[in-house]
Design an enzyme around this catalytic site. Sequence first.
Site, PDB file in Angstrom:
ATOM      1  N   ASP A   1      17.282   4.547   3.439  1.00  0.00           N
ATOM      2  CA  ASP A   1      18.669   4.420   2.986  1.00  0.00           C
ATOM      3  C   ASP A   1      19.605   4.285   4.184  1.00  0.00           C
ATOM      4  OD1 ASP A   1      20.792   4.330   1.273  1.00  0.00           O
ATOM      5  OD2 ASP A   1      20.685   6.421   0.623  1.00  0.00           O
TER       6      ASP A   1
ATOM      7  N   ASN B   1      18.191  -1.482  -8.284  1.00  0.00           N
ATOM      8  CA  ASN B   1      18.801  -2.352  -7.263  1.00  0.00           C
ATOM      9  C   ASN B   1      19.228  -3.718  -7.816  1.00  0.00           C
ATOM     10  OD1 ASN B   1      16.787  -1.082  -4.498  1.00  0.00           O
ATOM     11  ND2 ASN B   1      18.881  -0.563  -5.071  1.00  0.00           N
TER      12      ASN B   1
HETATM   13  C1  FPP Z   1      19.061   0.977   1.532  1.00  0.00           C
HETATM   14  O1  FPP Z   1      20.156   0.579   2.242  1.00  0.00           O
HETATM   15  C2  FPP Z   1      17.943   0.099   1.600  1.00  0.00           C
HETATM   16  C3  FPP Z   1      17.484  -0.716   0.575  1.00  0.00           C
HETATM   17  C4  FPP Z   1      18.199  -1.087  -0.642  1.00  0.00           C
HETATM   18  C5  FPP Z   1      16.164  -1.240   0.667  1.00  0.00           C
HETATM   19  C6  FPP Z   1      16.082  -2.402   1.568  1.00  0.00           C
HETATM   20  C7  FPP Z   1      15.077  -2.105   2.569  1.00  0.00           C
HETATM   21  C8  FPP Z   1      14.809  -2.893   3.576  1.00  0.00           C
HETATM   22  C9  FPP Z   1      15.493  -4.195   3.791  1.00  0.00           C
HETATM   23  C10 FPP Z   1      13.696  -2.585   4.438  1.00  0.00           C
HETATM   24  C11 FPP Z   1      12.579  -3.267   3.739  1.00  0.00           C
HETATM   25  C12 FPP Z   1      11.282  -2.965   4.213  1.00  0.00           C
HETATM   26  C13 FPP Z   1      10.188  -3.632   3.769  1.00  0.00           C
HETATM   27  C14 FPP Z   1       8.883  -3.174   4.223  1.00  0.00           C
HETATM   28  C15 FPP Z   1      10.240  -4.795   2.870  1.00  0.00           C
HETATM   29  P1  FPP Z   1      21.525   0.513   1.432  1.00  0.00           P
HETATM   30  O2  FPP Z   1      21.846  -0.915   1.245  1.00  0.00           O
HETATM   31  O3  FPP Z   1      21.423   1.303   0.168  1.00  0.00           O
HETATM   32  O4  FPP Z   1      22.480   1.215   2.443  1.00  0.00           O
HETATM   33  P2  FPP Z   1      23.885   1.905   2.113  1.00  0.00           P
HETATM   34  O5  FPP Z   1      23.600   3.054   1.200  1.00  0.00           O
HETATM   35  O6  FPP Z   1      24.367   2.331   3.456  1.00  0.00           O
HETATM   36  O7  FPP Z   1      24.746   0.852   1.474  1.00  0.00           O
END
Ligand code: FPP
Length: 253
Positions: A33, A81
């Site tokens: 996160d 998501n």
């Molecule tokens: C959270 O950040 C992350 C995600 C929604 C998942 C995305 C993950 C990655 C791009 C790494 C992927 C790894 C692999 C192995 C495919 P957020 O957008 O929720 O952050 P925020 O809460 O600060 O907005």
Amino acid sequence: MSGAPAPKGAVQGRPAGGDGPLVVPRHVAIIMDGNGRWAKKRMLPRIAGHRKGIEAARTVTQAAGELGIEVLTLYAFSTENWRRPAEEVSDLMGLLRHFIQSDIDELAKNGVRLRIIGNYTALAPDLVALIDGALERTVRNSKMTLVIALNYGSQAELVSVMRDLANRAKGGSLDPETIDEAMVDGMLDTQGLPPPDLLIRTSGEQRLSNFMLWQLAYAEMLFVDTLWPDFGAQALANAVAEFGARERRFGGL
Ligand code: FPP
């Protein structure tokens, strides 16, 4: 009742340079996160944070292998998501596509087996084909398992098991009295994997967000303030050290 489940998430002791045994979790699960906040702090678009997030995932996978962690599960995309703006969803899918294409050789070479939990077959057909190819290619690898949670939601996973069990009972092929923890375990997307010993969530949030609700029953939880793109090999080593200092009793004394 089938009795209390055995403590399946046993830990391994490994010698660590004369400093006594280092207790390494067999299975580490991570809620990655903070990509968006990492980007925002730098006045960059969110995709830049996700790109850095992929780099962190790559580094942490390698570090996990070096530490002797058998299974690493990364929560990459949840069933919730899809509620993000279409552009971000599409960016995330593009990054995932790129990650599989660019990293599969290295993963395969390093003996990593790829597994997916979640309903990934609902993704774009070309991505599904790419994933199927990567799964097939690494199926015989056994040094480490990298589990990517994709279009994953723990409640949906459990509902699917419940529906399956109910249908079998209705059809007369299952006696409901024989349902036990092991039977449910064997029907989850994670079947055959040890349960996570350690759950890490980055970015200071302290929630499970519909992640592995059944499998985390006895996991140690670690919430760290570091944003996911800044989480690296040292942060993983610190988390493992913290895990080693915890006393796990699995409901006993
Ligand atoms: C959270 O950040 C992350 C995600 C929604 C998942 C995305 C993950 C990655 C791009 C790494 C992927 C790894 C692999 C192995 C495919 P957020 O957008 O929720 O952050 P925020 O809460 O600060 O907005």
